[in-house]
Design an enzyme around this catalytic site. Structure first.
Site, PDB file in Angstrom:
ATOM      1  CE  LYS A  22      -1.899   1.600   3.991  1.00 15.83           C
ATOM      2  NZ  LYS A  22      -1.614   3.009   4.268  1.00 15.83           N
ATOM      3  CG  ASN A  23       2.096   2.714   3.531  1.00 14.22           C
ATOM      4  OD1 ASN A  23       0.942   3.005   3.197  1.00 14.22           O
ATOM      5  ND2 ASN A  23       2.431   2.464   4.784  1.00 14.22           N
ATOM      6  NE  ARG A 121       0.146  10.570  10.201  1.00 12.45           N
ATOM      7  CZ  ARG A 121      -0.367   9.544   9.523  1.00 12.45           C
ATOM      8  NH1 ARG A 121      -1.474   9.009   9.927  1.00 12.45           N
ATOM      9  NH2 ARG A 121       0.228   9.092   8.439  1.00 12.45           N
ATOM     10  CG  ASP A 305       2.907   1.437   9.530  1.00 14.28           C
ATOM     11  OD1 ASP A 305       3.131   1.689   8.331  1.00 14.28           O
ATOM     12  OD2 ASP A 305       2.588   2.312  10.349  1.00 14.28           O
ATOM     13  NE  ARG A 397      -7.656   4.422   5.048  1.00 17.78           N
ATOM     14  CZ  ARG A 397      -7.243   5.646   5.374  1.00 17.78           C
ATOM     15  NH1 ARG A 397      -7.757   6.244   6.418  1.00 17.78           N
ATOM     16  NH2 ARG A 397      -6.317   6.260   4.669  1.00 17.78           N
TER      17      ARG A 397
HETATM   18  C1  EPZ Z   1       3.991   6.980   6.376  1.00 19.88           C
HETATM   19  O1  EPZ Z   1       3.225   8.010   6.988  1.00 19.88           O
HETATM   20  C2  EPZ Z   1       3.057   5.783   6.263  1.00 19.88           C
HETATM   21  N1  EPZ Z   1       1.920   6.127   5.427  1.00 19.88           N
HETATM   22  C3  EPZ Z   1       2.574   5.372   7.659  1.00 19.88           C
HETATM   23  O2  EPZ Z   1       1.788   4.185   7.502  1.00 19.88           O
HETATM   24  C4  EPZ Z   1       3.797   5.027   8.499  1.00 19.88           C
HETATM   25  O3  EPZ Z   1       3.367   4.712   9.814  1.00 19.88           O
HETATM   26  C5  EPZ Z   1       4.758   6.222   8.548  1.00 19.88           C
HETATM   27  O4  EPZ Z   1       5.118   6.616   7.198  1.00 19.88           O
HETATM   28  C6  EPZ Z   1       6.043   5.924   9.302  1.00 19.88           C
HETATM   29  O5  EPZ Z   1       6.690   4.850   8.718  1.00 19.88           O
HETATM   30  C7  EPZ Z   1       2.054   6.069   4.084  1.00 19.88           C
HETATM   31  O6  EPZ Z   1       3.113   5.757   3.576  1.00 19.88           O
HETATM   32  C8  EPZ Z   1       0.842   6.388   3.271  1.00 19.88           C
HETATM   33  P1  EPZ Z   1       6.151  10.244   8.470  1.00 19.88           P
HETATM   34  P2  EPZ Z   1       3.811   9.522   7.022  1.00 19.88           P
HETATM   35  O7  EPZ Z   1       6.102  11.504   7.691  1.00 19.88           O
HETATM   36  O8  EPZ Z   1       4.583   9.793   5.785  1.00 19.88           O
HETATM   37  C9  EPZ Z   1       6.023  13.558  11.875  1.00 19.88           C
HETATM   38  C10 EPZ Z   1      -0.123   2.855   7.702  1.00 19.88           C
HETATM   39  O9  EPZ Z   1      -0.599   2.293   8.699  1.00 19.88           O
HETATM   40  N2  EPZ Z   1       5.950  14.521  10.775  1.00 19.88           N
HETATM   41  O10 EPZ Z   1       7.316   9.336   8.299  1.00 19.88           O
HETATM   42  O11 EPZ Z   1       2.712  10.427   7.392  1.00 19.88           O
HETATM   43  C11 EPZ Z   1       4.822  12.627  11.949  1.00 19.88           C
HETATM   44  O12 EPZ Z   1       3.758  13.221  12.673  1.00 19.88           O
HETATM   45  C12 EPZ Z   1       0.376   4.279   7.809  1.00 19.88           C
HETATM   46  O13 EPZ Z   1       0.012   2.304   6.572  1.00 19.88           O
HETATM   47  C13 EPZ Z   1       6.028  15.886  11.060  1.00 19.88           C
HETATM   48  O14 EPZ Z   1       6.123  16.289  12.217  1.00 19.88           O
HETATM   49  O15 EPZ Z   1       4.829   9.412   8.261  1.00 19.88           O
HETATM   50  C14 EPZ Z   1       5.407  11.431  12.656  1.00 19.88           C
HETATM   51  O16 EPZ Z   1       5.450  11.691  14.052  1.00 19.88           O
HETATM   52  C15 EPZ Z   1       0.130   4.883   9.181  1.00 19.88           C
HETATM   53  N3  EPZ Z   1       5.975  16.780  10.035  1.00 19.88           N
HETATM   54  C16 EPZ Z   1       6.832  11.354  12.120  1.00 19.88           C
HETATM   55  O17 EPZ Z   1       7.115  12.677  11.626  1.00 19.88           O
HETATM   56  C17 EPZ Z   1       5.883  16.368   8.727  1.00 19.88           C
HETATM   57  O18 EPZ Z   1       5.861  17.233   7.825  1.00 19.88           O
HETATM   58  C18 EPZ Z   1       7.020  10.378  10.966  1.00 19.88           C
HETATM   59  O19 EPZ Z   1       5.988  10.635  10.028  1.00 19.88           O
HETATM   60  C19 EPZ Z   1       5.807  14.991   8.453  1.00 19.88           C
HETATM   61  C20 EPZ Z   1       5.861  14.085   9.493  1.00 19.88           C
END
Ligand code: EPZ
Length: 418
Positions: A22-23, A121, A305, A397
């Site tokens: 998915k991701n 997020r 995840d 999803r």
């Molecule tokens: C991706 O989310 C995945 N989603 C998530 O999978 C996964 O848990 C996550 O990466 C971490 O591996 C998809 O790929 C669609 P991040 P993403 O940006 O990109 C903070 C699932 O279950 N952050 O790596 O949103 C954020 O809040 C989903 O399939 C900021 O602060 O994750 C988090 O604490 C859930 N500012 C950390 O960084 C930003 O601009 C890592 O988030 C971006 C992120």
């Protein structure tokens, strides 16, 4: 609303196949906006996140067909540069259109994504990066409005911490920017590697400088490509844990063991043994589950995840363990539901303390997010009696026909309308 009715403690055996990731596929779907013509993606499961992303791409003007796990996306007539709130609020990954729309059309208007069950997020890193590439950004009425009349210009960008989404979005913005970009402290997830492979196959010029930096030389044009998507390491990990928690040995096929090292190491500490051969993993579960502490980290650390699913496994361990969630600190919504099934989990100073119990007993529980619902399915498979999981639209999803896959190896899961 659909629910799962699970009759626990069935004997599971045989082979179960993993679907496309998915991701990995979500950013690749939006990357097709960077070109004209028809891109073809193989090994694409039929899950709801792809239905929502296809709807968004159609709003932007692309043609999307998805049949028999092959998706065809023709972005020749794409040109509408807005991602509406009604879609972005349902699927955070809609933010992935920001980079490609800017790169291709020099403007984008994307609804500001809200939070979800696992956290607020934010997208500040996405915005920091595209501003460095020359975009002018204003945020008003809940929309991110970005434009770059003269096109994006390459820059050096260092992410203050690892972000999968910000890495992906910036990659897709930089490939058509004028000149060279350097990205430092990028995410190293396999899904990012697969996006880089897809973009380079389109004609982009992206190369790894050293472990976590990239060099991107902007090009004028990219071409549509055909590619097979990588297997979903989180689905594979979920299925490995379904074998371990039920203490039934079976084989997970069409996966990439290399992507699962951190989970396999923790399951070995819990007493599991494995037989691994090109793309297949057979689990030999521990009879007595040893408690194992985990801390979630960016890849190649233990994936956030799989945190909820591993917690389900540890509810039946012979002793206590600690589970630390460093990526999404609020990602503990599954604890209350697991405790309804007889687990004994406390949160102290933001750390989940799991005290193993002898058995779980079936009950009515509620899914709160995608991976929490998977954790409840695992617990329901191992629990005595019947477990009803409501709101399983969450699981639809990200997992294709999970109940059909598990029933095919002996589980008893019925999809009911509540
Ligand atoms: C991706 O989310 C995945 N989603 C998530 O999978 C996964 O848990 C996550 O990466 C971490 O591996 C998809 O790929 C669609 P991040 P993403 O940006 O990109 C903070 C699932 O279950 N952050 O790596 O949103 C954020 O809040 C989903 O399939 C900021 O602060 O994750 C988090 O604490 C859930 N500012 C950390 O960084 C930003 O601009 C890592 O988030 C971006 C992120």
């Amino acid at each position: 609303m659909d629910a799962f009715l699970i009759n626990g403690k069935k004997q599971l055996s045989g082979k179960i196949s993993v679907s496309g990731a998915k991701n990995a596929i979500l950013p690749i779907m939006t990357a097709t906006l960077l070109t004209e013509g028809k891109s073809i993606l193989h090994n694409v499961p039929h899950i709801n996140d792809f239905k929502m992303m296809s709807h968004l791409l159609r709003i932007i003007g692309a043609r999307v067909e998805h049949e028999n796990n092959t998706m065809k996306i023709d972005s020749s007539n794409a040109g509408y540069w807005e991602a509406p709130y009604e879609l972005v609020s349902k699927m955070r990954a809609s933010i992935y259109v920001l980079g490609p729309l800017l790169a291709k059309f020099n403007k984008a208007s994307v609804a500001f994504p809200g939070g979800c069950a696992i956290g607020t997020r934010p997208v500040d890193l996405h915005l920091m990066a595209i501003e460095k590439l020359g975009a002018n950004i204003t945020i008003e009425h809940g929309y991110i409005n970005a434009n770059c009349p003269d096109g994006l210009v390459g820059a050096e960008i260092t992410f203050p911490f690892i972000s999968v989404g910000a890495t992906a979005n910036t990659l897709m913005a930089a490939v058509l920017a004028k000149g060279k970009s350097i990205l430092n402290n990028i995410a190293l997830e396999p899904e990012i590697d697969s996006l880089i492979s897809f973009l380079n196959k389109m004609g982009a010029k992206i190369k790894h400088l050293h472990n976590n930096s990239l060099e991107i030389i902007g090009v004028d044009k990219l071409s549509p490509v055909e590619m097979t998507m990588i297997p979903d390491r989180i689905e594979a990990g979920t299925l490995l844990l379904s074998s371990a928690i039920t203490k039934n040995s079976f084989t997970i096929c069409n996966c990439e063991p290399q992507h699962l090292i951190s989970l396999i190491e923790k399951m070995e500490l819990a007493g599991c043994k494995f037989e691994i051969s090109d793309g297949n993993i057979t689990v030999f579960p521990a009879e007595m589950i040893k408690p194992v502490d985990i801390t979630t980290e960016a890849y190649p650390g233990f994936p956030t995840d799989l945190q909820a699913q591993f917690m389900s496994y540890m509810t039946l361990a012979n002793g206590k363990c600690q589970i630390k969630e460093t990526i999404f600190p609020d990602r503990f919504m599954h604890i209350a539901e697991l405790n309804r099934l007889g687990a004994n989990i406390q949160i102290n100073n933001g750390i989940a303390e799991v005290s193993g119990v002898k058995k779980l007993s079936g009950a009515e529980v509620m899914a709160t997010d995608l991976r929490a619902s998977a954790a409840l399915v695992l617990a329901g498979l191992a629990a005595e009696g019947e477990t009803t999981i409501s709101r399983i639209y969450h699981i639809d999803r990200g997992y294709e026909k999970i109940e059909q896959k598990l029933n095919a190896i002996g589980a008893d899961i019925k999809r009911i309308i509540q």
